[in-house]
Design a protein around this motif. Sequence first.
Motif, short mmCIF file in Angstrom:
data_model
loop_
_atom_site.label_atom_id
_atom_site.label_comp_id
_atom_site.label_asym_id
_atom_site.label_seq_id
_atom_site.Cartn_x
_atom_site.Cartn_y
_atom_site.Cartn_z
N GLU A 97 0.87 -1.18 0.00
CA GLU A 97 0.00 0.00 0.00
C GLU A 97 0.90 1.23 0.00
OE1 GLU A 97 -3.17 2.31 2.90
OE2 GLU A 97 -2.43 0.35 3.48
N PHE A 98 0.67 2.14 -0.94
CA PHE A 98 1.50 3.33 -1.07
C PHE A 98 0.73 4.57 -0.67
CE2 PHE A 98 3.56 0.21 -3.64
CZ PHE A 98 4.92 0.51 -3.54
N ILE A 99 1.31 5.32 0.27
CA ILE A 99 0.76 6.60 0.69
C ILE A 99 1.52 7.66 -0.11
CG2 ILE A 99 0.29 8.14 2.63
CD1 ILE A 99 -0.89 5.20 2.82
N ILE A 100 0.81 8.38 -0.95
CA ILE A 100 1.42 9.34 -1.86
C ILE A 100 1.39 10.73 -1.23
CG2 ILE A 100 1.36 10.34 -4.17
CD1 ILE A 100 1.87 7.25 -4.09
N LEU A 101 2.57 11.26 -0.95
CA LEU A 101 2.71 12.61 -0.41
C LEU A 101 3.65 13.40 -1.30
CD1 LEU A 101 3.01 11.66 3.36
CD2 LEU A 101 0.95 12.33 2.11
N ALA A 102 3.35 13.36 -2.58
CA ALA A 102 4.15 14.04 -3.60
C ALA A 102 3.20 14.57 -4.67
CB ALA A 102 5.15 13.07 -4.22
N GLY A 103 3.60 15.64 -5.29
CA GLY A 103 2.77 16.30 -6.29
C GLY A 103 2.71 15.58 -7.62
N ASN A 104 1.87 16.10 -8.49
CA ASN A 104 1.65 15.50 -9.80
C ASN A 104 2.93 15.43 -10.63
OD1 ASN A 104 -0.13 14.41 -11.86
ND2 ASN A 104 0.23 16.34 -12.95
N ASP A 105 3.82 16.40 -10.50
CA ASP A 105 5.07 16.35 -11.27
C ASP A 105 5.84 15.07 -10.97
OD1 ASP A 105 4.70 18.89 -12.46
OD2 ASP A 105 5.46 19.85 -10.65
N TYR A 106 5.79 14.61 -9.75
CA TYR A 106 6.48 13.40 -9.35
C TYR A 106 5.70 12.14 -9.71
CZ TYR A 106 9.49 16.45 -6.71
OH TYR A 106 10.37 17.44 -6.36
N MET A 107 4.39 12.21 -9.65
CA MET A 107 3.58 11.00 -9.74
C MET A 107 2.94 10.76 -11.11
SD MET A 107 4.30 9.93 -6.83
CE MET A 107 3.45 8.39 -7.10
N LYS A 108 2.98 11.73 -11.99
CA LYS A 108 2.27 11.64 -13.28
C LYS A 108 2.50 10.32 -14.02
CE LYS A 108 1.45 14.11 -17.56
NZ LYS A 108 1.65 15.34 -18.30
N TYR A 109 3.74 9.91 -14.12
CA TYR A 109 4.06 8.69 -14.88
C TYR A 109 4.22 7.46 -13.99
CZ TYR A 109 4.98 12.29 -18.35
OH TYR A 109 4.87 13.37 -19.20
N ASN A 117 -2.69 2.76 -4.14
CA ASN A 117 -2.16 4.03 -3.66
C ASN A 117 -3.28 4.89 -3.10
OD1 ASN A 117 -3.01 6.30 -5.68
ND2 ASN A 117 -2.37 4.61 -6.99
N PHE A 118 -2.86 5.74 -2.16
CA PHE A 118 -3.79 6.64 -1.49
C PHE A 118 -3.08 7.96 -1.23
CE2 PHE A 118 -5.29 8.27 2.69
CZ PHE A 118 -6.54 8.69 2.28
N ASN A 119 -3.70 9.05 -1.62
CA ASN A 119 -3.16 10.37 -1.33
C ASN A 119 -4.17 11.09 -0.44
OD1 ASN A 119 -2.41 13.07 -1.30
ND2 ASN A 119 -1.73 13.08 -3.42
N PRO A 120 -3.87 11.23 0.85
CA PRO A 120 -4.84 11.81 1.78
C PRO A 120 -5.12 13.29 1.54
CG PRO A 120 -2.72 11.57 2.84
CD PRO A 120 -2.60 10.90 1.50
N VAL A 121 -4.28 13.95 0.75
CA VAL A 121 -4.45 15.39 0.52
C VAL A 121 -4.64 15.71 -0.97
CG1 VAL A 121 -3.32 16.13 2.64
CG2 VAL A 121 -1.94 15.71 0.59
N LYS A 122 -5.04 14.72 -1.73
CA LYS A 122 -5.24 14.91 -3.16
C LYS A 122 -6.21 16.06 -3.42
CE LYS A 122 -6.39 12.46 -7.37
NZ LYS A 122 -6.74 11.17 -7.95
N GLY A 123 -5.82 16.95 -4.32
CA GLY A 123 -6.68 18.05 -4.70
C GLY A 123 -6.60 19.27 -3.79
N LEU A 124 -5.85 19.17 -2.70
CA LEU A 124 -5.74 20.30 -1.78
C LEU A 124 -4.51 21.14 -2.11
CD1 LEU A 124 -6.45 18.60 1.68
CD2 LEU A 124 -8.06 19.77 0.16
N GLY A 125 -4.60 22.44 -1.91
CA GLY A 125 -3.45 23.32 -2.06
C GLY A 125 -2.47 23.08 -0.91
N ILE A 126 -1.28 23.62 -1.03
CA ILE A 126 -0.25 23.38 -0.01
C ILE A 126 -0.70 23.87 1.37
CG2 ILE A 126 2.08 23.99 0.75
CD1 ILE A 126 3.03 23.60 -2.07
N GLY A 127 -1.33 25.04 1.42
CA GLY A 127 -1.82 25.55 2.71
C GLY A 127 -2.82 24.60 3.35
N GLN A 128 -3.74 24.08 2.55
CA GLN A 128 -4.73 23.13 3.06
C GLN A 128 -4.08 21.82 3.48
OE1 GLN A 128 -7.07 23.47 -0.59
NE2 GLN A 128 -8.85 23.95 0.69
#
Length: 138
Positions: A97-109, A117-128
Amino acid sequence: MAKIALIGCTSRKQDYKCPAIEMYSKSNYFNLKLDYCRKINVDKIYILSAKYGLLEPEDIIEPYNIHLKETSKDYRLTWSENVLKDLKDKTDLESDEFIILAGNDYMKYLLKHIPNNFNPVKGLGIGQQMKFFKEFGD
């Protein structure tokens, strides 16, 4: 099945050669992501570096100034292929199970090769995201 965290590097870095986890420790954002990983008891943390690819926290690296979003598509594709090769050597891409804490530039490919995979903050801005990480587990 292991719980693996993939944390993106940050632009704020130390100005001396040191372990990867220390290199990015100047960044509050990076530290908040690390704290989150500890709270959810991940089995392993890897750092995604725009220059070095997949890093173990204790890997010794030199300071650098490369931002993945500013590199060519060819660079990002080659970078992703190298990271994927390293992930295959160190993890079980099919069952971990992968917890993704990296932006789209890193994860796109990469994401298409990481089914669990699970990104708990997907779609949130850095402040959020920072607010989420600060408040998690309180």
